[in-house]
Design a protein around this motif. Structure first.
Motif, short mmCIF file in Angstrom:
data_model
loop_
_atom_site.label_atom_id
_atom_site.label_comp_id
_atom_site.label_asym_id
_atom_site.label_seq_id
_atom_site.Cartn_x
_atom_site.Cartn_y
_atom_site.Cartn_z
N ILE A 42 9.59 5.79 5.50
CA ILE A 42 9.14 5.22 4.23
C ILE A 42 7.62 5.22 4.17
O ILE A 42 6.95 4.77 5.10
N VAL A 43 7.09 5.74 3.07
CA VAL A 43 5.65 5.78 2.82
C VAL A 43 5.39 5.15 1.45
O VAL A 43 6.01 5.55 0.46
N VAL A 44 4.50 4.18 1.40
CA VAL A 44 4.04 3.64 0.12
C VAL A 44 2.61 4.11 -0.09
O VAL A 44 1.76 3.94 0.79
N ALA A 45 2.35 4.71 -1.24
CA ALA A 45 1.03 5.28 -1.54
C ALA A 45 0.52 4.68 -2.85
O ALA A 45 1.14 4.87 -3.89
N ALA A 53 -2.59 -4.53 -1.04
CA ALA A 53 -1.25 -3.91 -0.98
C ALA A 53 -0.38 -4.47 0.13
O ALA A 53 0.85 -4.58 -0.04
N MET A 54 -0.97 -4.82 1.26
CA MET A 54 -0.17 -5.24 2.41
C MET A 54 0.76 -6.42 2.12
O MET A 54 1.95 -6.38 2.47
N PRO A 55 0.28 -7.49 1.48
CA PRO A 55 1.20 -8.61 1.20
C PRO A 55 2.34 -8.21 0.26
O PRO A 55 3.43 -8.79 0.32
N LEU A 56 2.10 -7.22 -0.60
CA LEU A 56 3.13 -6.78 -1.54
C LEU A 56 4.24 -6.02 -0.82
O LEU A 56 5.42 -6.27 -1.05
N VAL A 57 3.86 -5.09 0.06
CA VAL A 57 4.88 -4.28 0.73
C VAL A 57 5.58 -5.05 1.85
O VAL A 57 6.69 -4.68 2.27
N GLU A 58 4.95 -6.13 2.33
CA GLU A 58 5.61 -6.97 3.34
C GLU A 58 6.92 -7.55 2.81
O GLU A 58 7.83 -7.87 3.58
N LYS A 59 7.04 -7.65 1.49
CA LYS A 59 8.26 -8.16 0.86
C LYS A 59 9.47 -7.30 1.24
O LYS A 59 10.60 -7.79 1.33
N LEU A 60 9.24 -6.00 1.50
CA LEU A 60 10.34 -5.10 1.85
C LEU A 60 10.92 -5.42 3.23
O LEU A 60 12.09 -5.14 3.50
N PRO A 63 9.41 -1.41 8.41
CA PRO A 63 8.20 -0.70 8.84
C PRO A 63 7.94 0.49 7.91
O PRO A 63 8.86 1.20 7.51
N LEU A 64 6.66 0.68 7.55
CA LEU A 64 6.32 1.79 6.66
C LEU A 64 4.87 2.21 6.85
O LEU A 64 4.04 1.43 7.33
N TYR A 65 4.60 3.44 6.49
CA TYR A 65 3.21 3.90 6.41
C TYR A 65 2.65 3.47 5.06
O TYR A 65 3.33 3.57 4.03
N LEU A 66 1.40 3.01 5.07
CA LEU A 66 0.77 2.54 3.85
C LEU A 66 -0.49 3.37 3.57
O LEU A 66 -1.44 3.36 4.35
N HIS A 75 -2.63 3.27 6.96
CA HIS A 75 -2.24 2.31 7.99
C HIS A 75 -0.84 2.66 8.51
O HIS A 75 0.04 3.04 7.73
N SER A 76 -0.67 2.51 9.80
CA SER A 76 0.61 2.81 10.44
C SER A 76 1.61 1.69 10.18
O SER A 76 1.24 0.61 9.70
N PRO A 77 2.89 1.90 10.52
CA PRO A 77 3.87 0.81 10.40
C PRO A 77 3.49 -0.43 11.21
O PRO A 77 3.94 -1.53 10.89
#
Length: 270
Positions: A42-45, A53-60, A63-66, A75-77
């Motif tokens: 999973i990659v979020v771009a 962005a980090m607090p938003l994707v933490e909701k998922l 582990p993901l690349y950002l 940033h790595s997972p």
């Protein structure tokens, strides 16, 4: 064929993975957790800063690349910084020295704060949790102009298009730029693009874009979408992007969990 070849899920944030309230829905979270269980990368771009962005994707809770600031940071997972590039101070200063319409909100993305010349309430509303703090400044008094990117916003897109043309007239080959939304114009280092950053991630994982399915709604997603094995445009994307990429499938809007529903139907349902 698409399902068998897909190993990577790439998604933009605003207008794509985030709903109209600028958050990730519980349904989207459940779909991405199942995708992680099934070993999809999973990659979020996003154009957002990594602190934003980090607090938003933490909701998922996967582990993901950002990829952030349109590709200026990776940033790595494990949240390790893998790649970064900034715009040189003198080049940023030369843009701000141009005759920019004073009604346009200008923002410099710095490492720890975003510096702006105007209090813009709509801009502030994009962040539910304030982790990336604003600093009101007079750009004429700044000494250090080094920035991750420059962001301009105004409700009248014609003003932003005129500004884009003005900057390109003075710097035809110096920067990369994109409209992340019709009212948001962004300038970055010439080597910065979401697709370039994602390519670095795929190489690290011994994969390539043919293994990827990607989702986006803005012109800063264009190269990412066209390079992927399958690119999907959000229903809420501007017509100008849909028309330019008319060969691409348009899916449901971000309000309707378009990304999660598409992935559930394609990859998770037997």
């Amino acid at each position: 064929m698409i399902k068998a070849n897909t190993k990577v899920i790439i998604s933009d944030l605003d207008g794509t993975l985030l709903n109209q309230h600028h958050v990730i829905s519980d349904y989207t979270k459940s779909v991405f957790q199942e995708l992680h269980q099934q070993k999809y990368l999973i990659v979020v771009a996003t154009g957002r800063h990594h602190l934003d962005a980090m607090p938003l994707v933490e909701k998922l809770e996967v582990p993901l690349y950002l990829v952030t600031s349109n590709g200026a940071r990776i940033h790595s997972p494990e949240k390790e910084l893998l790649f970064s590039v900034n715009m040189e101070s003198e080049l940023v200063k030369s843009i701000l020295a141009l005759d920019i319409d004073p009604d346009i909100t200008t923002v410099l993305f710095k490492e720890e704060v975003w510096q702006t010349n105007i209090h813009n309430e709509k801009l502030n509303s994009f962040s539910k949790e304030v982790t990336y703090h604003r600093e009101l400044v007079n750009f004429e008094e700044l000494e250090d102009f080094e920035a991750i990117k420059i962001f301009f916003t105004h409700e009248n897109q014609e003003k932003l298009m005129a500004l884009r043309d003005l900057i390109l007239e003075h710097h035809p080959e110096t920067f990369n730029h994109a409209f992340s939304l019709p009212i948001c114009l962004e300038f970055m280092d010439k080597n910065v693009d979401k697709s370039h950053a994602i390519a670095k991630i795929l190489e690290k994982e011994n994969l390539d874009f043919s293994h990827a399915i990607s989702f986006g709604d803005g012109f800063n997603d264009e190269m990412m979408l066209v390079t992927s094995g399958k690119g999907l445009i959000m229903g809420n994307a501007p017509d100008t992007l849909k028309n330019k990429l008319s060969h691409m499938e348009v899916i449901a809007t971000n309000h309707e969990d378009g990304v999660a529903n598409y992935l559930s139907d394609l990859l998770l349902k037997n």
